[in-house]
Design a protein around this motif. Sequence first.
Motif, PDB file in Angstrom:
ATOM      1  N   ALA A   1      47.432  39.841  53.005  1.00 19.44           N
ATOM      2  CA  ALA A   1      47.071  41.093  52.338  1.00 19.44           C
ATOM      3  C   ALA A   1      46.073  40.845  51.210  1.00 19.44           C
ATOM      4  O   ALA A   1      45.136  41.633  51.016  1.00 19.44           O
ATOM      5  N   ASP A   2      46.254  39.760  50.465  1.00 25.06           N
ATOM      6  CA  ASP A   2      45.311  39.415  49.399  1.00 25.06           C
ATOM      7  C   ASP A   2      43.931  39.093  49.970  1.00 25.06           C
ATOM      8  O   ASP A   2      42.909  39.488  49.414  1.00 25.06           O
ATOM      9  N   ALA A   3      43.915  38.372  51.082  1.00 23.24           N
ATOM     10  CA  ALA A   3      42.642  38.010  51.716  1.00 23.24           C
ATOM     11  C   ALA A   3      41.913  39.257  52.206  1.00 23.24           C
ATOM     12  O   ALA A   3      40.700  39.395  52.027  1.00 23.24           O
ATOM     13  N   ILE A   4      42.650  40.180  52.804  1.00 22.56           N
ATOM     14  CA  ILE A   4      42.048  41.431  53.299  1.00 22.56           C
ATOM     15  C   ILE A   4      41.554  42.280  52.142  1.00 22.56           C
ATOM     16  O   ILE A   4      40.467  42.852  52.199  1.00 22.56           O
ATOM     17  N   GLN A   5      42.328  42.328  51.078  1.00 20.30           N
ATOM     18  CA  GLN A   5      41.942  43.121  49.905  1.00 20.30           C
ATOM     19  C   GLN A   5      40.636  42.609  49.296  1.00 20.30           C
ATOM     20  O   GLN A   5      39.751  43.391  48.947  1.00 20.30           O
ATOM     21  N   GLN A   6      40.488  41.287  49.187  1.00 20.21           N
ATOM     22  CA  GLN A   6      39.262  40.732  48.633  1.00 20.21           C
ATOM     23  C   GLN A   6      38.081  40.997  49.564  1.00 20.21           C
ATOM     24  O   GLN A   6      36.988  41.328  49.119  1.00 20.21           O
ATOM     25  N   ALA A   7      38.293  40.855  50.880  1.00 24.47           N
ATOM     26  CA  ALA A   7      37.215  41.097  51.839  1.00 24.47           C
ATOM     27  C   ALA A   7      36.766  42.547  51.788  1.00 24.47           C
ATOM     28  O   ALA A   7      35.568  42.835  51.887  1.00 24.47           O
ATOM     29  N   MET A   8      37.691  43.470  51.614  1.00 21.83           N
ATOM     30  CA  MET A   8      37.325  44.887  51.516  1.00 21.83           C
ATOM     31  C   MET A   8      36.508  45.151  50.253  1.00 21.83           C
ATOM     32  O   MET A   8      35.616  46.000  50.256  1.00 21.83           O
ATOM     33  N   ALA A   9      36.799  44.413  49.180  1.00 18.49           N
ATOM     34  CA  ALA A   9      36.024  44.567  47.945  1.00 18.49           C
ATOM     35  C   ALA A   9      34.619  43.979  48.111  1.00 18.49           C
ATOM     36  O   ALA A   9      33.646  44.517  47.577  1.00 18.49           O
TER      37      ALA A   9
END
Length: 52
Positions: free
Chosen positions: A25-33
């Motif tokens: 979830a952290d990895a996806i959140q950073q990629a979305m940013a």
Amino acid sequence: MRTYLVTVVTDEGATRFPAIHAGAADAIQQAMALFPGARAVGAKPIRNRTTG
């Protein structure tokens, strides 16, 4: 901390890059940013001999 292979799909194509995060979830959140116009974002753990 674990290494994840993050895949980001945009209008120009797909991009894959490794990222170190506590969870997918952290990895996806950073990629979305990093890619605000992404159509799809995913992250899978990279498995090797040391991580199992």
